[in-house]
Design an enzyme around this catalytic site. Structure first.
Site, PDB file in Angstrom:
ATOM      1  N   HIS A 100       0.870  -1.192   0.000  1.00 54.85           N
ATOM      2  CA  HIS A 100       0.000   0.000   0.000  1.00 54.85           C
ATOM      3  C   HIS A 100       0.898   1.231   0.000  1.00 54.85           C
ATOM      4  O   HIS A 100       2.128   1.110  -0.030  1.00 54.85           O
ATOM      5  CB  HIS A 100      -0.963  -0.043   1.188  1.00 54.85           C
ATOM      6  CG  HIS A 100      -0.312   0.051   2.541  1.00 54.85           C
ATOM      7  ND1 HIS A 100       0.633  -0.855   2.978  1.00 54.85           N
ATOM      8  CD2 HIS A 100      -0.458   0.944   3.552  1.00 54.85           C
ATOM      9  CE1 HIS A 100       1.019  -0.528   4.203  1.00 54.85           C
ATOM     10  NE2 HIS A 100       0.390   0.562   4.563  1.00 54.85           N
ATOM     11  N   HIS A 123       1.250   3.883   2.245  1.00 53.71           N
ATOM     12  CA  HIS A 123       1.654   4.641   3.428  1.00 53.71           C
ATOM     13  C   HIS A 123       3.168   4.895   3.370  1.00 53.71           C
ATOM     14  O   HIS A 123       3.926   4.088   2.832  1.00 53.71           O
ATOM     15  CB  HIS A 123       1.269   3.903   4.704  1.00 53.71           C
ATOM     16  CG  HIS A 123      -0.181   4.079   5.078  1.00 53.71           C
ATOM     17  ND1 HIS A 123      -0.933   3.097   5.669  1.00 53.71           N
ATOM     18  CD2 HIS A 123      -1.014   5.156   4.931  1.00 53.71           C
ATOM     19  CE1 HIS A 123      -2.162   3.553   5.873  1.00 53.71           C
ATOM     20  NE2 HIS A 123      -2.244   4.792   5.422  1.00 53.71           N
ATOM     21  N   ASP A 138       5.679   4.688   5.252  1.00 53.66           N
ATOM     22  CA  ASP A 138       6.697   3.741   5.731  1.00 53.66           C
ATOM     23  C   ASP A 138       6.807   2.483   4.870  1.00 53.66           C
ATOM     24  O   ASP A 138       7.480   1.528   5.255  1.00 53.66           O
ATOM     25  CB  ASP A 138       6.454   3.379   7.214  1.00 53.66           C
ATOM     26  CG  ASP A 138       5.067   2.790   7.468  1.00 53.66           C
ATOM     27  OD1 ASP A 138       4.131   3.092   6.702  1.00 53.66           O
ATOM     28  OD2 ASP A 138       4.916   2.022   8.440  1.00 53.66           O
ATOM     29  N   HIS A 139       6.150   2.500   3.705  1.00 52.40           N
ATOM     30  CA  HIS A 139       6.216   1.332   2.806  1.00 52.40           C
ATOM     31  C   HIS A 139       6.741   1.642   1.408  1.00 52.40           C
ATOM     32  O   HIS A 139       7.081   0.726   0.670  1.00 52.40           O
ATOM     33  CB  HIS A 139       4.836   0.668   2.693  1.00 52.40           C
ATOM     34  CG  HIS A 139       4.428   0.007   3.968  1.00 52.40           C
ATOM     35  ND1 HIS A 139       4.490  -1.349   4.159  1.00 52.40           N
ATOM     36  CD2 HIS A 139       4.015   0.539   5.152  1.00 52.40           C
ATOM     37  CE1 HIS A 139       4.111  -1.630   5.400  1.00 52.40           C
ATOM     38  NE2 HIS A 139       3.804  -0.505   6.019  1.00 52.40           N
ATOM     39  N   HIS A 141      -6.730  -2.936   5.926  1.00 51.84           N
ATOM     40  CA  HIS A 141      -5.881  -1.903   6.529  1.00 51.84           C
ATOM     41  C   HIS A 141      -6.468  -0.494   6.381  1.00 51.84           C
ATOM     42  O   HIS A 141      -5.773   0.489   6.621  1.00 51.84           O
ATOM     43  CB  HIS A 141      -4.477  -1.991   5.920  1.00 51.84           C
ATOM     44  CG  HIS A 141      -3.448  -1.169   6.616  1.00 51.84           C
ATOM     45  ND1 HIS A 141      -3.264  -1.198   7.993  1.00 51.84           N
ATOM     46  CD2 HIS A 141      -2.544  -0.267   6.147  1.00 51.84           C
ATOM     47  CE1 HIS A 141      -2.292  -0.358   8.317  1.00 51.84           C
ATOM     48  NE2 HIS A 141      -1.842   0.218   7.226  1.00 51.84           N
ATOM     49  N   ASP A 160       0.740  -5.170   6.933  1.00 55.51           N
ATOM     50  CA  ASP A 160      -0.247  -4.176   7.318  1.00 55.51           C
ATOM     51  C   ASP A 160      -1.681  -4.643   7.125  1.00 55.51           C
ATOM     52  O   ASP A 160      -2.337  -4.378   6.114  1.00 55.51           O
ATOM     53  CB  ASP A 160      -0.001  -2.850   6.602  1.00 55.51           C
ATOM     54  CG  ASP A 160       1.216  -2.145   7.199  1.00 55.51           C
ATOM     55  OD1 ASP A 160       2.056  -2.827   7.779  1.00 55.51           O
ATOM     56  OD2 ASP A 160       1.299  -0.912   7.114  1.00 55.51           O
ATOM     57  N   HIS A 211       7.825  -5.628  10.854  1.00 54.91           N
ATOM     58  CA  HIS A 211       6.971  -4.441  11.005  1.00 54.91           C
ATOM     59  C   HIS A 211       6.619  -4.235  12.495  1.00 54.91           C
ATOM     60  O   HIS A 211       5.463  -4.050  12.879  1.00 54.91           O
ATOM     61  CB  HIS A 211       5.692  -4.624  10.162  1.00 54.91           C
ATOM     62  CG  HIS A 211       5.011  -3.336   9.822  1.00 54.91           C
ATOM     63  ND1 HIS A 211       3.985  -2.820  10.574  1.00 54.91           N
ATOM     64  CD2 HIS A 211       5.198  -2.469   8.817  1.00 54.91           C
ATOM     65  CE1 HIS A 211       3.554  -1.692  10.049  1.00 54.91           C
ATOM     66  NE2 HIS A 211       4.289  -1.444   8.972  1.00 54.91           N
TER      67      HIS A 211
END
Lengths: 302, 302
Positions: B62, B64, B66-67, B139, B211, B269
Site C-alpha cells: 500500500h 503509506h 513507511d512502505h 488496513h 499491514d 513491522h
C-alpha cells in the site's frame, strides 16, 4: 555561542555500505538547521542525536535525487510524532513546486505548516542572533550555497554590574545584550550601563557549498569562513569527469578554501569510487592544510 | 529450486537506530523480487548483497509513507547505474498514479521502462517457474498481501537418461522438464522419455502479509505457506491501539500462522516502542512454535 556541525552523510550519487548521502546538520542556540536532505537522513539524525523535532529550517542546495529524497520521509516522521511547529524550507527557484510534490506523496497527512521560500543571492533567514544567506553556485541547474553567520557581538555583557544594579538574570539581560533599554523594579537601564563595548567578538561563519564547479563567483559570500564545508565529488585524476558533471575535485575545493581564507575545510559528497578518505585528504592538503574528510556522523564544534 | 529471503528491515512507522523500515527481498532463479520499498531500502540492499540491478519486480502492499518512500531513490540509483531492463511494479489500485508522482520527483531521468500494474485478488505475475498472486488485506486503505508460489514439479528429470539419449544439457532439458517435446540431432524426444512422473515435488510457497488486521478473508490464499512473513506491529497489551490503526499483534499473527498451517512464521513491522525481539517472539510462541523475529538483514533459505 557554540555551533555544532554534524556530518550526517558524505557520499554522492548513491549511498554505500559505509556512507549515506551528503547532508549536514548545524546546531545553534537550541535549534537544528539542516543542509540538504537525501534519502536516509532521518535515520542518520537518529543515529547522531540530531532531533528531527527541533529542526528549525531545511536548506536545499538543489533538487537532484541525491540531495532531497529524504525530505518526504522526514516530514512523515515529524507529522507522525505530532510536530506542530512550522518547518521552514529554503531552496532555489522551483522549491515550492518540489515541496508540493513531496507533500503529495504516500497519503501524507502533515499537520504542521511547511513554509517554503525560493531564494537566490542574499539573506534567506534572519534570527535574533544569526542570518543564513544564499549564494548561487555553478551546477547546471539552479543550485545554492548557504552561509550561516552568527551575528557579531558588539560588546561583552558584564553580569556582575547587572546584578549590582538589581537587574534580574533572564530575558532582560538578553535585551540589554541586543542593545535595547529595559525596566527592572521600576527603574530604566541602558545597555551601556552593563555592556563593555571595548570587547566585541566577530560572529562565526559556516559556509556550506554542495554541488558546484569551483568558481570565484561565490568567493565573496564565503570569504573567511570559520568552517567551509565543500563538495569534493572527484579526485584530480578524474577532473574531466568533474567538469562534465559540474563538480569539484578535492584539490579544487582546497584551492577555494585557500583563496577565500577559510580557517577549516571539511570535504563531503565524495564519489563512491574512492574507498579511502586519506586519498582525498592528501590531495586536498597540497593546497590547504586545515582539511578534514570525515566519516559519516562526525561532529565538529566550532 | 532454492528460495532465499532477506529481511531488509523490520521497523514500522519510522526507522530507528537499529532497524530500518520493513521490506523483504526474495531471490529465485537468479532474480530478486522486492516486497515494499520504504526509505533506506537501497542501502539495506547494498549491505546485504541484494543486487538492485537484478530486481525483477517490486510488489507494494500500500502507499503509506513507511512502505514506499524508498522507491524514488532506488529508481534513481538504478537509472544512474545504467539499468536498461524494465522494472515491474505491482500494487493496489492507485499504484499507477503513485509511480507517476515518484518518477516526477527530483529531476529524475529514468532510462528504463517502469511497467506498473494495479492488482487485486488473483495472479499478478507468472514466470516459467513461479507465480505471484495478490490477496486484499484489511488496513483501511487498499492494501495487498502477496503470495510467491514456485510451480509444482510434476516429475523428476533423469539426467543420465537424457545424456544417454544424446540430448545436450541446456535449454532443451528445461523444455523437457516443462512438458515440451524437443528435437536434438534431428531426432524428436518426448518428456516422458526422460521424466519420472512418479516423483513430483510441490513448489514452495512464501506469503508476505504486511499491514492488516488479522482476518480470515486472506486465509485461503496463504494456506500452507512454507514461510509466512506477517506484520506484528503491536503486542497484545496494546491490542486496542492495533485495532485503531488496523494492525496485528504478535499473538494474532501467530494465530494466523497456526490457522493457515504455515510451516514457519517470520514477524516483521515491529513498532519502535518494543526494544526486545524476544518479547515479541515469546508472545507469538504462545500460539505458534515455529516463529522468528529477526534482526535487520537476516537471511532465510527456504
Amino acid at each position: 555561542m557554540a555551533i555544532r556541525l554534524v556530518v550526517l552523510g558524505t557520499s554522492c550519487s548513491n549511498p554505500t555500505v559505509e556512507r549515506n548521502l551528503t547532508a549536514v546538520a548545524l546546531q545553534f542556540d537550541g535549534n537544528w538547521f539542516l543542509f540538504d536532505c537525501p534519502e536516509g537522513t532521518q535515520r542518520q539524525m537518529m543515529k547522531s542525536g540530531v532531533s528531527y523535532m527541533r529542526v528549525h529550517s531545511i536548506f536545499l542546495s538543489h533538487f537532484h535525487a541525491d540531495h532531497v529524497l529524504g525530505l518526504p520521509g522526514l516530514v512523515a516522521t515529524m507529522a507522525m510524532h505530532g510536530r506542530d511547529a512550522p518547518l521552514n524550507v529554503f531552496g532555489p527557484k522551483g522549491v515550492k513546486e518540489e515541496i508540493k510534490k513531496v507533500l503529495g506523496l504516500a497519503l501524507m497527512k502533515c499537520n504542521f505548516e511547511v513554509r517554503v521560500k525560493e531564494c537566490g543571492r542574499g539573506k534567506a533567514l534572519e534570527g535574533e542572533k544569526f542570518t543564513v544567506s544564499g549564494v548561487p553556485l555553478k551546477h547546471g541547474v539552479p543550485c545554492i550555497g548557504w552561509v550561516f553567520k552568527e551575528k557579531d557581538k558588539e560588546g561583552t555583557f558584564q553580569r556582575e554590574k547587572a546584578l549590582k544594579l538589581g537587574i534580574p538574570e533572564g530575558p532582560l539581560w538578553s535585551r540589554l545584550q541586543h542593545g535595547k533599554e529595559v525596566t527592572a523594579n521600576g527603574k530604566a537601564f541602558k545597555p551601556e550601563q552593563v555592556m563593555d563595548y571595548s570587547k566585541g567578538r566577530e560572529g562565526k561563519k559556516i559556509s556550506i557549498v554542495l554541488d558546484t564547479l569551483p568558481s570565484d563567483s561565490y568567493f565573496d559570500a564565503i570569504e573567511k569562513s570559520d568552517v567551509l564545508v565543500h563538495e569534493a565529488a572527484f579526485l584530480d585524476k578524474h577532473i574531466s569527469r568533474a567538469k562534465e558533471t559540474k563538480h569539484s575535485t578535492a584539490k579544487q575545493a582546497a584551492w577555494v578554501a585557500a583563496q577565500t581564507k577559510a580557517k577549516k575545510l571539511i570535504l563531503v559528497h565524495i564519489s563512491p569510487r574512492y574507498k579511502k578518505n586519506s586519498e582525498v585528504e592528501n590531495e586536498a592538503r597540497q593546497e590547504f592544510g586545515e582539511v578534514s574528510v570525515p566519516e559519516d556522523l562526525a561532529v565538529f564544534d566550532v
